[in-house]
Enzyme design. Structure first.
Site, PDB file in Angstrom:
ATOM      1  N   GLU A 136       0.835  -1.194   0.000  1.00  0.00           N
ATOM      2  CA  GLU A 136       0.000   0.000   0.000  1.00  0.00           C
ATOM      3  C   GLU A 136       0.874   1.249   0.000  1.00  0.00           C
ATOM      4  O   GLU A 136       1.760   1.399   0.849  1.00  0.00           O
ATOM      5  CB  GLU A 136      -0.890   0.027   1.243  1.00  0.00           C
ATOM      6  CG  GLU A 136      -1.808  -1.172   1.378  1.00  0.00           C
ATOM      7  CD  GLU A 136      -2.486  -1.230   2.737  1.00  0.00           C
ATOM      8  OE1 GLU A 136      -3.501  -1.928   2.852  1.00  0.00           O
ATOM      9  OE2 GLU A 136      -1.989  -0.580   3.695  1.00  0.00           O
ATOM     10  N   CYS A 137       0.632   2.132  -0.922  1.00  0.00           N
ATOM     11  CA  CYS A 137       1.258   3.452  -0.969  1.00  0.00           C
ATOM     12  C   CYS A 137       2.774   3.343  -0.823  1.00  0.00           C
ATOM     13  O   CYS A 137       3.461   2.919  -1.749  1.00  0.00           O
ATOM     14  CB  CYS A 137       0.647   4.354   0.102  1.00  0.00           C
ATOM     15  SG  CYS A 137       0.915   6.123  -0.187  1.00  0.00           S
TER      16      CYS A 137
END
Length: 434
Positions: free
Chosen positions: A322-323
């Protein structure tokens, strides 16, 4: 009946988080068990709550979570608490679409009173109009009391107190400005790293609160019915899968409920991409978001671990990223000066901190008929926009279709989106393990 309330403000910057931390610690110092919650998707404030209370701060979010899940989580974590304190997000009525998902929305759903923090530095009796508007906008919201922040003199407070009394809201005290209880911020919120002595700041905030705010009256006017829950909270491992989670100064944006769900899918353990040189055995590696851009040199220089991550991938290993975790899987991350720091190279994509621009907002994603929800909050960007996969659809909170790149293979699920899957265990297991 338990004291339980949501701390809100008319707008961001009113001192809501600092006051919340001070109240949590002041009540904790009275040997009360405090369970804190944070309205919205924020990762940083719950970390500070945890320091203040000694109990894990928990997110509550009406976009990412369904109502049954919110009720279960709130009641389960509150079972053993003497006081339940929820910190709001932005202004009381600020939501993703008008007031949808706002602090007021959550307070109304949970049926808990609101305590307003008002920056009254440059206000006097005119605060009556502000308080009356907040009191009347939604009839299902009960504003039980108000704390006036950045007020230096008792005479000033008496003007504000009279205004509050005239609109039927209890004034709980005022707080002069205190430089010792200011927490520095960085681009995603208040700093939570080891470079800040949060313990000292929070304790000073507690002393300040104890001196100026009537905490006994606060607890009296916010007592509300509480309904215990049998919702399972222990992180009980099931099955033989090994789930490895990155957790250090670079990668630490983690929801407690996500960890609980992953612990139900296998044995959870942690590693540090910054410090570790040996990769433990794993069936799934979870690389959450965080601040990789602050540690580019160290991450890039840890070639031993990067090589083992590549080998893990080449032998069929699975990733959820994620990210910041997705950025780490890419070819390189460029800093604000354009210097390129090689990362793992597992994904054919690169990201940059140059020409920073905020990307912010809720997202809903449909992958092969499975829906996930989450939130984006980042300043980095792709150096070249990768194509969006045809069988993946993404919408924002207004149900507008978006061209948002998502990487999905049998081995990788990665994007800029921070997922919340605390109430979607079956969906995340299907996506990750088939």
């Amino acid at each position: 009946m338990k004291p339980q309330f949501l701390i809100a403000a008319p707008h961001s910057g009113a001192g809501k988080t600092t006051v919340t931390l001070g109240i949590i610690r002041a009540l904790h110092n009275r040997r009360l068990a405090i369970q804190s919650f944070k309205c919205g998707p924020d990762y940083l404030d719950p970390k500070l709550h945890t320091i203040a209370s000694g109990k894990t701060g928990i997110n509550l979010d009406r976009f990412m979570m369904d109502d049954a899940h919110i009720s279960s989580v709130y009641n389960a974590y509150g079972n053993d608490a003497d006081v339940l304190i929820t910190e709001g997000v932005m202004g009381l009525f600020d939501g993703s679409v008008k007031m949808e998902g706002s602090s007021a929305d959550l307070a109304g759903f949970l049926n808990i009173p609101v305590v307003l923090i008002v920056n009254a530095k440059a206000m006097a009796y005119s605060v009556a109009a502000l308080l009356l508007g907040f009191k009347l906008l939604r009839k299902d919201i009960h504003i039980a009391g108000v704390i006036f922040n950045f007020v230096e003199r008792e005479s000033h407070y008496q003007l504000l107190k009279a205004a509050a009394e005239d609109v039927g809201i209890r004034a709980l005290g005022f707080l002069p400005k205190n430089e010792g209880m200011q927490i520095p911020s960085r681009h995603l919120g208040l700093k939570t790293g080891s470079e800040i002595d949060h313990e000292v700041i929070i304790e000073q905030a507690a002393e300040h609160i104890q001196k100026h705010i009537d905490l006994d009256e606060l607890m009296r006017i916010t007592a509300a019915p509480f309904f215990p829950s049998s919702f399972p909270l222990p992180l009980i491992a099931k099955g033989q899968r090994k789930i490895l989670i990155a957790r250090d100064e670079a990668f630490n944006f983690l929801y407690a409920e996500n960890i609980r769900i992953l612990a139900g899918l296998g044995q959870v353990s942690y590693f540090s991409p910054l410090k570790d040189t040996v990769l433990p055995a794993a069936d799934l590696i979870y690389l959450p978001g965080g601040y990789p851009e602050l540690h580019l040199g160290t991450l890039s220089a840890n070639t031993a671990l990067k090589q083992q991550l590549v080998s893990y991938y080449e032998h069929g290993g699975k990733f959820l990223a994620e990210c910041g975790g997705m950025m780490y899987l890419g070819q390189y991350i460029a800093d604000e000066e354009g210097r390129q720091f090689p990362m793992t190279g597992i994904l054919d994509v690169s990201t940059s901190m140059q020409q920073k621009k905020l990307s912010l907002g809720y997202k809903r994603m449909l992958i092969g008929g499975t829906e996930l929800r989450g939130h984006e909050f980042h300043y980095s960007h792709f150096t070249e926009i990768p194509p969006q996969e045809q069988d993946i659809q993404v919408w924002n909170a207004r149900d507008e279709a978006l061209q948002t790149p998502v990487f999905k293979t049998d081995q990788v699920l990665a994007s800029y989106l921070h997922f919340y899957f605390g109430n979607r265990a079956a969906a995340i297991e299907k996506l990750l393990f088939g």
